[in-house]
Design an enzyme around this catalytic site. Sequence first.
Site, PDB file in Angstrom:
ATOM      1  N   ARG A 119      -7.889   6.548  16.192  1.00  0.00           N
ATOM      2  CA  ARG A 119      -6.692   6.509  15.369  1.00  0.00           C
ATOM      3  C   ARG A 119      -6.504   7.898  14.757  1.00  0.00           C
ATOM      4  O   ARG A 119      -7.462   8.663  14.604  1.00  0.00           O
ATOM      5  CB  ARG A 119      -6.822   5.450  14.250  1.00  0.00           C
TER       6      ARG A 119
ATOM      7  N   PHE B 285       0.823  -1.220   0.000  1.00  0.00           N
ATOM      8  CA  PHE B 285       0.000   0.000   0.000  1.00  0.00           C
ATOM      9  C   PHE B 285       0.865   1.282   0.000  1.00  0.00           C
ATOM     10  O   PHE B 285       0.861   2.059  -0.957  1.00  0.00           O
ATOM     11  CB  PHE B 285      -0.931  -0.055   1.222  1.00  0.00           C
ATOM     12  N   ILE B 286       1.623   1.498   1.057  1.00  0.00           N
ATOM     13  CA  ILE B 286       2.354   2.767   1.151  1.00  0.00           C
ATOM     14  C   ILE B 286       3.537   2.786   0.176  1.00  0.00           C
ATOM     15  O   ILE B 286       3.815   3.803  -0.470  1.00  0.00           O
ATOM     16  CB  ILE B 286       2.830   3.047   2.596  1.00  0.00           C
TER      17      ILE B 286
ATOM     18  N   THR C  99       5.998   2.768  12.694  1.00  0.00           N
ATOM     19  CA  THR C  99       4.621   3.092  13.050  1.00  0.00           C
ATOM     20  C   THR C  99       4.536   3.732  14.439  1.00  0.00           C
ATOM     21  O   THR C  99       5.406   3.509  15.281  1.00  0.00           O
ATOM     22  CB  THR C  99       3.778   1.788  13.043  1.00  0.00           C
ATOM     23  N   ASP C 100       3.458   4.466  14.669  1.00  0.00           N
ATOM     24  CA  ASP C 100       3.240   5.036  16.010  1.00  0.00           C
ATOM     25  C   ASP C 100       2.822   3.962  17.018  1.00  0.00           C
ATOM     26  O   ASP C 100       2.822   4.192  18.217  1.00  0.00           O
ATOM     27  CB  ASP C 100       2.187   6.161  15.963  1.00  0.00           C
ATOM     28  N   GLU C 101       2.476   2.757  16.509  1.00  0.00           N
ATOM     29  CA  GLU C 101       1.979   1.712  17.416  1.00  0.00           C
ATOM     30  C   GLU C 101       3.060   1.227  18.377  1.00  0.00           C
ATOM     31  O   GLU C 101       2.747   0.604  19.401  1.00  0.00           O
ATOM     32  CB  GLU C 101       1.395   0.551  16.608  1.00  0.00           C
TER      33      GLU C 101
ATOM     34  N   ARG D  39     -11.014  -6.696  19.485  1.00  0.00           N
ATOM     35  CA  ARG D  39      -9.677  -7.230  19.214  1.00  0.00           C
ATOM     36  C   ARG D  39      -8.963  -7.470  20.554  1.00  0.00           C
ATOM     37  O   ARG D  39      -9.079  -6.648  21.468  1.00  0.00           O
ATOM     38  CB  ARG D  39      -8.924  -6.186  18.381  1.00  0.00           C
TER      39      ARG D  39
ATOM     40  N   LYS E 270       7.707  -4.389  15.155  1.00  0.00           N
ATOM     41  CA  LYS E 270       8.169  -3.097  14.600  1.00  0.00           C
ATOM     42  C   LYS E 270       9.064  -2.390  15.616  1.00  0.00           C
ATOM     43  O   LYS E 270      10.076  -1.784  15.259  1.00  0.00           O
ATOM     44  CB  LYS E 270       6.981  -2.204  14.217  1.00  0.00           C
TER      45      LYS E 270
ATOM     46  N   TYR F  50       2.460  -7.432  16.207  1.00  0.00           N
ATOM     47  CA  TYR F  50       2.882  -6.530  15.124  1.00  0.00           C
ATOM     48  C   TYR F  50       3.713  -5.383  15.664  1.00  0.00           C
ATOM     49  O   TYR F  50       4.845  -5.150  15.226  1.00  0.00           O
ATOM     50  CB  TYR F  50       1.652  -5.983  14.370  1.00  0.00           C
TER      51      TYR F  50
ATOM     52  N   ASP G 108      12.813 -12.083  -1.131  1.00  0.00           N
ATOM     53  CA  ASP G 108      12.499 -12.025   0.299  1.00  0.00           C
ATOM     54  C   ASP G 108      13.613 -11.230   0.986  1.00  0.00           C
ATOM     55  O   ASP G 108      14.792 -11.571   0.833  1.00  0.00           O
ATOM     56  CB  ASP G 108      12.460 -13.472   0.827  1.00  0.00           C
TER      57      ASP G 108
ATOM     58  N   LYS H   7      -7.792  -3.706   6.152  1.00  0.00           N
ATOM     59  CA  LYS H   7      -7.647  -2.568   7.066  1.00  0.00           C
ATOM     60  C   LYS H   7      -8.967  -1.795   7.120  1.00  0.00           C
ATOM     61  O   LYS H   7      -9.774  -1.852   6.186  1.00  0.00           O
ATOM     62  CB  LYS H   7      -6.507  -1.653   6.606  1.00  0.00           C
TER      63      LYS H   7
HETATM   64  P1  NAD Z   1       1.405  -3.594   3.231  1.00  0.00           P
HETATM   65  O1  NAD Z   1       1.069  -4.783   4.075  1.00  0.00           O
HETATM   66  O2  NAD Z   1       0.374  -3.007   2.337  1.00  0.00           O
HETATM   67  O3  NAD Z   1       2.666  -3.948   2.298  1.00  0.00           O
HETATM   68  C1  NAD Z   1       3.773  -4.643   2.764  1.00  0.00           C
HETATM   69  C2  NAD Z   1       4.608  -5.061   1.550  1.00  0.00           C
HETATM   70  O4  NAD Z   1       5.771  -5.751   2.028  1.00  0.00           O
HETATM   71  C3  NAD Z   1       3.880  -5.990   0.589  1.00  0.00           C
HETATM   72  O5  NAD Z   1       4.071  -5.562  -0.737  1.00  0.00           O
HETATM   73  C4  NAD Z   1       4.543  -7.336   0.834  1.00  0.00           C
HETATM   74  O6  NAD Z   1       4.549  -8.176  -0.310  1.00  0.00           O
HETATM   75  C5  NAD Z   1       5.958  -6.904   1.230  1.00  0.00           C
HETATM   76  N1  NAD Z   1       6.649  -7.935   2.018  1.00  0.00           N
HETATM   77  C6  NAD Z   1       6.167  -8.596   3.109  1.00  0.00           C
HETATM   78  N2  NAD Z   1       7.091  -9.473   3.541  1.00  0.00           N
HETATM   79  C7  NAD Z   1       8.177  -9.341   2.732  1.00  0.00           C
HETATM   80  C8  NAD Z   1       9.448  -9.965   2.690  1.00  0.00           C
HETATM   81  N3  NAD Z   1       9.799 -10.917   3.574  1.00  0.00           N
HETATM   82  N4  NAD Z   1      10.325  -9.575   1.730  1.00  0.00           N
HETATM   83  C9  NAD Z   1       9.989  -8.632   0.823  1.00  0.00           C
HETATM   84  N5  NAD Z   1       8.790  -8.014   0.812  1.00  0.00           N
HETATM   85  C10 NAD Z   1       7.901  -8.370   1.761  1.00  0.00           C
HETATM   86  O7  NAD Z   1       1.981  -2.527   4.240  1.00  0.00           O
HETATM   87  P2  NAD Z   1       1.838  -0.935   4.273  1.00  0.00           P
HETATM   88  O8  NAD Z   1       0.579  -0.587   4.943  1.00  0.00           O
HETATM   89  O9  NAD Z   1       2.144  -0.404   2.917  1.00  0.00           O
HETATM   90  O10 NAD Z   1       3.023  -0.567   5.273  1.00  0.00           O
HETATM   91  C11 NAD Z   1       4.357  -0.358   4.777  1.00  0.00           C
HETATM   92  C12 NAD Z   1       5.261   0.006   5.948  1.00  0.00           C
HETATM   93  O11 NAD Z   1       4.768   1.163   6.605  1.00  0.00           O
HETATM   94  C13 NAD Z   1       5.330  -1.093   7.031  1.00  0.00           C
HETATM   95  O12 NAD Z   1       6.673  -1.198   7.464  1.00  0.00           O
HETATM   96  C14 NAD Z   1       4.416  -0.588   8.125  1.00  0.00           C
HETATM   97  O13 NAD Z   1       4.837  -1.054   9.391  1.00  0.00           O
HETATM   98  C15 NAD Z   1       4.596   0.920   7.995  1.00  0.00           C
HETATM   99  N6  NAD Z   1       3.440   1.729   8.436  1.00  0.00           N
HETATM  100  C16 NAD Z   1       2.180   1.467   7.960  1.00  0.00           C
HETATM  101  C17 NAD Z   1       1.123   2.275   8.354  1.00  0.00           C
HETATM  102  C18 NAD Z   1      -0.276   2.062   7.818  1.00  0.00           C
HETATM  103  O14 NAD Z   1      -1.211   2.739   8.276  1.00  0.00           O
HETATM  104  N7  NAD Z   1      -0.500   1.192   6.845  1.00  0.00           N
HETATM  105  C19 NAD Z   1       1.333   3.344   9.251  1.00  0.00           C
HETATM  106  C20 NAD Z   1       2.642   3.565   9.717  1.00  0.00           C
HETATM  107  C21 NAD Z   1       3.689   2.749   9.291  1.00  0.00           C
HETATM  108  P1  TYD Z   2      -6.625  -1.228  11.355  1.00  0.00           P
HETATM  109  O1  TYD Z   2      -6.999  -0.614  10.049  1.00  0.00           O
HETATM  110  O2  TYD Z   2      -6.420  -2.705  11.430  1.00  0.00           O
HETATM  111  O3  TYD Z   2      -5.311  -0.441  11.849  1.00  0.00           O
HETATM  112  P2  TYD Z   2      -4.523  -0.527  13.266  1.00  0.00           P
HETATM  113  O4  TYD Z   2      -5.096  -1.572  14.112  1.00  0.00           O
HETATM  114  O5  TYD Z   2      -3.133  -0.862  12.826  1.00  0.00           O
HETATM  115  O6  TYD Z   2      -4.652   0.842  13.856  1.00  0.00           O
HETATM  116  O7  TYD Z   2      -7.711  -0.837  12.430  1.00  0.00           O
HETATM  117  C1  TYD Z   2      -8.026   0.517  12.731  1.00  0.00           C
HETATM  118  C2  TYD Z   2      -9.031   0.529  13.852  1.00  0.00           C
HETATM  119  O8  TYD Z   2     -10.263  -0.036  13.385  1.00  0.00           O
HETATM  120  C3  TYD Z   2      -8.614  -0.315  15.054  1.00  0.00           C
HETATM  121  O9  TYD Z   2      -9.069   0.353  16.257  1.00  0.00           O
HETATM  122  C4  TYD Z   2      -9.390  -1.603  14.890  1.00  0.00           C
HETATM  123  C5  TYD Z   2     -10.670  -1.158  14.192  1.00  0.00           C
HETATM  124  N1  TYD Z   2     -11.294  -2.148  13.277  1.00  0.00           N
HETATM  125  C6  TYD Z   2     -12.655  -2.483  13.422  1.00  0.00           C
HETATM  126  O10 TYD Z   2     -13.353  -1.974  14.330  1.00  0.00           O
HETATM  127  N2  TYD Z   2     -13.192  -3.379  12.559  1.00  0.00           N
HETATM  128  C7  TYD Z   2     -12.472  -3.979  11.572  1.00  0.00           C
HETATM  129  O11 TYD Z   2     -13.024  -4.835  10.811  1.00  0.00           O
HETATM  130  C8  TYD Z   2     -11.093  -3.616  11.416  1.00  0.00           C
HETATM  131  C9  TYD Z   2     -10.253  -4.231  10.342  1.00  0.00           C
HETATM  132  C10 TYD Z   2     -10.550  -2.689  12.281  1.00  0.00           C
END
Ligand code: NAD
Ligand code: TYD
Length: 359
Positions: free
Chosen positions: A226, A12-13, A136-138, A297, A166, A162, A61, A201
């Site tokens: 969030r 995604f990102i 992540t902020d988590e 959760r 991280k 998770y 990988d 998500k």
């Molecule tokens: P995502 O799950 O959409 O994508 C993760 C990518 O990593 C995928 O393309 C997957 O194929 C690849 N991947 C997984 N395991 C791998 C491996 N062993 N080798 C090579 N590639 C591998 O994740 P995202 O939401 O795009 O998040 C990207 C980064 O940003 C992560 O490190 C996450 O912790 C961080 N982040 C995400 C969020 C969010 O809200 N999504 C917020 C803050 C930080």
């Molecule tokens: P998520 O998108 O999984 O992000 P994160 O847990 O990493 O913050 O979830 C965002 C919030 O939404 C979290 O408080 C959990 C809640 N949630 C639901 O209530 N229902 C759902 O089906 C999902 C996926 C998340």
Amino acid sequence: MKTYLVTGGAGFIGSNFIHYMFGKYGDEIRIINVDLLTYAGNLENLKEVEGRDNYSFLKVDICDKKAMEAIFTENDIDYVVHFAAETHVDRSIRNPEVFVQTNVLGTAVLLNCAKAAWELEDGSFRQGKKFLHVSTDEVYGSLEEDGGYFYETTPYAPHSPYSASKASSDMLVKSYVDTYQFPANITNCSNNYGPYQFPEKLIPLMINNALHGKPLPVYGDGKNVRDWLYVDDHAKAIDMVIAKGRLGETYNVGGHNEKQNLEIIHIIIETLLEMLPEGDKRRTLVSKDLITYVEDRKGHDRRYAIAPDKIKAEIGWEPETMFKDGIRQTIAWYFAHEEWMENVTSGDYQKYYKEMYQV
Ligand code: NAD
Ligand code: TYD
């Protein structure tokens, strides 16, 4: 011409970052995207860039030491932008080990490869190199409902497998900075939303379920908070930290956009009804009645909220996209990419969804 090694660029990102960077720098940069293409990685996200001469994709990988070493030997990498990770909290509760493998061990492999490639004989590092660890902020744990923010100085207190994985990877990066003066930055960002987000998500799951008239599963009382950031704003922050971040520093990224989950779900329903044209049959499916309270959760963090003061003061970054605009752009993207959604929700996703939501 700078060469970026982007890991996890098919997620995604990562894919949004690659689009952002080519949009901004065009042919002035080179990007090598390394991704294992797990369930979360999707080359469809990168169709528009795959023909570029200054882009290449390698299905590798990050835990594969030999393959990663070869990439560093064969290319003069200037910047590593490390996104690759297992990222979904619910999956980490069910199957923690792969999170440790990819997020901790994978980061260790990358750090070692970059160190070997960039270190000079006297133990210093070649000028201009940087490892940007996307986190992540988590890692900071959970805040009280009624106050406080995550600062860069907030002690780490992860709760889910998770966030623990991280946090461990952040600690490894910090240890390389402290031990070797390794040139790195860490960014700790709040929840992102936008195009190409996998529908496990919250936001894309709710958009997709609502459009199909399926229940909208709310964990617990729906009042968990969030701090939502549009993904392009995150991409911009990463680009700016690479350019201007002081070596060894951590920067929190977030936009003071705190919302309870229920509020998000109501905004999605209202925006869908505003945007769906008259006569579209999905208008009859989208409804508040779909909201369904489900079991909470395990270990559910109550509130996340970032204080972005440091990145604003030192680097001049601020979010640009208001939530009301970002959510419209996101929904418009999902409307225009129905086939993408169908492709990613067929197959394995169905199995995950059935197990996770017991339907
Ligand atoms: P995502 O799950 O959409 O994508 C993760 C990518 O990593 C995928 O393309 C997957 O194929 C690849 N991947 C997984 N395991 C791998 C491996 N062993 N080798 C090579 N590639 C591998 O994740 P995202 O939401 O795009 O998040 C990207 C980064 O940003 C992560 O490190 C996450 O912790 C961080 N982040 C995400 C969020 C969010 O809200 N999504 C917020 C803050 C930080
Ligand atoms: P998520 O998108 O999984 O992000 P994160 O847990 O990493 O913050 O979830 C965002 C919030 O939404 C979290 O408080 C959990 C809640 N949630 C639901 O209530 N229902 C759902 O089906 C999902 C996926 C998340």
